[in-house]
Design a protein around this motif. Structure first.
Motif, mmCIF file in Angstrom:
data_model
loop_
_atom_site.group_PDB
_atom_site.id
_atom_site.type_symbol
_atom_site.label_atom_id
_atom_site.label_comp_id
_atom_site.label_asym_id
_atom_site.label_seq_id
_atom_site.Cartn_x
_atom_site.Cartn_y
_atom_site.Cartn_z
ATOM 1 N N PRO A 22 87.355 21.029 28.150
ATOM 2 C CA PRO A 22 88.368 20.937 29.199
ATOM 3 C C PRO A 22 87.789 21.097 30.610
ATOM 4 C CG PRO A 22 88.983 22.594 27.563
ATOM 5 C CD PRO A 22 87.618 22.122 27.222
ATOM 6 N N ALA A 23 86.730 21.880 30.761
ATOM 7 C CA ALA A 23 86.123 22.047 32.082
ATOM 8 C C ALA A 23 85.482 20.738 32.554
ATOM 9 C CB ALA A 23 85.088 23.160 32.050
ATOM 10 N N ALA A 24 84.860 20.013 31.633
ATOM 11 C CA ALA A 24 84.265 18.721 31.989
ATOM 12 C C ALA A 24 85.353 17.696 32.318
ATOM 13 C CB ALA A 24 83.385 18.212 30.859
ATOM 14 N N ARG A 25 86.462 17.764 31.612
ATOM 15 C CA ARG A 25 87.589 16.872 31.914
ATOM 16 C C ARG A 25 88.113 17.144 33.322
ATOM 17 N NH1 ARG A 25 92.446 17.361 27.995
ATOM 18 N NH2 ARG A 25 90.684 18.345 26.987
ATOM 19 N N PHE A 26 88.214 18.429 33.672
ATOM 20 C CA PHE A 26 88.659 18.797 35.016
ATOM 21 C C PHE A 26 87.655 18.324 36.068
ATOM 22 C CE2 PHE A 26 88.525 21.791 38.576
ATOM 23 C CZ PHE A 26 89.802 21.587 39.090
ATOM 24 N N ALA A 27 86.358 18.509 35.802
ATOM 25 C CA ALA A 27 85.330 18.086 36.752
ATOM 26 C C ALA A 27 85.340 16.573 36.932
ATOM 27 C CB ALA A 27 83.954 18.554 36.284
ATOM 28 N N ARG A 28 85.574 15.844 35.849
ATOM 29 C CA ARG A 28 85.621 14.378 35.949
ATOM 30 C C ARG A 28 86.834 13.922 36.761
ATOM 31 N NH1 ARG A 28 86.818 9.666 32.404
ATOM 32 N NH2 ARG A 28 85.200 8.140 32.873
ATOM 33 N N SER A 29 87.967 14.566 36.559
ATOM 34 C CA SER A 29 89.155 14.235 37.344
ATOM 35 C C SER A 29 88.962 14.607 38.808
ATOM 36 C CB SER A 29 90.377 14.960 36.788
ATOM 37 O OG SER A 29 90.666 14.501 35.505
ATOM 38 N N VAL A 78 80.568 10.634 27.298
ATOM 39 C CA VAL A 78 81.829 10.662 28.043
ATOM 40 C C VAL A 78 82.984 11.066 27.134
ATOM 41 C CG1 VAL A 78 83.466 9.255 29.361
ATOM 42 C CG2 VAL A 78 81.024 9.029 29.772
ATOM 43 N N ALA A 79 82.975 10.580 25.897
ATOM 44 C CA ALA A 79 84.025 10.962 24.950
ATOM 45 C C ALA A 79 83.993 12.464 24.679
ATOM 46 C CB ALA A 79 83.868 10.190 23.651
ATOM 47 N N ARG A 80 82.810 13.014 24.557
ATOM 48 C CA ARG A 80 82.682 14.457 24.340
ATOM 49 C C ARG A 80 83.205 15.227 25.550
ATOM 50 N NH1 ARG A 80 77.895 14.261 22.740
ATOM 51 N NH2 ARG A 80 76.875 14.453 24.752
ATOM 52 N N MET A 81 82.916 14.719 26.753
ATOM 53 C CA MET A 81 83.429 15.359 27.973
ATOM 54 C C MET A 81 84.957 15.350 27.988
ATOM 55 S SD MET A 81 81.254 14.335 31.279
ATOM 56 C CE MET A 81 79.876 13.288 30.940
#
Length: 80
Positions: free
Chosen positions: A47-54, A39-42
């Motif tokens: 940034p794409a994983a951060r957007f997908a998580r949001s 999760v920390a790596r995401m």
């Protein structure tokens, strides 16, 4: 179903589809053996994983809000 609440069911289904799709995308890069680092790596590196998580968080919240709105308006259980 009144004209005022006719949008609740399609909006709930759309939010559920977005949450399911983004959840599947997140599951591809998730490592359950080292969950915290995954999760920390995401969040910190991709940034794409951060957007997908949001997107996953907010679409799931929208689904629950529409589900609750349907219950309050007397629509009963949503036909999912």
């Amino acid at each position: 179903m009144s004209q005022r609440t006719a949008w609740v069911v399609p909006a709930a289904v759309a939010a559920l589809l977005v949450a399911a799709t983004s959840g599947f995308a997140l599951a591809l890069s998730y490592d359950p053996v080292d969950a915290l680092a995954s999760v920390a790596r995401m969040l910190l590196v991709d940034p794409a994983a951060r957007f997908a998580r949001s997107l996953h968080f907010w679409s799931a919240l929208a689904f629950l809000a529409h589900l609750e709105r349907g219950e309050v308006e007397g629509l009963g259980a949503l036909p999912l």
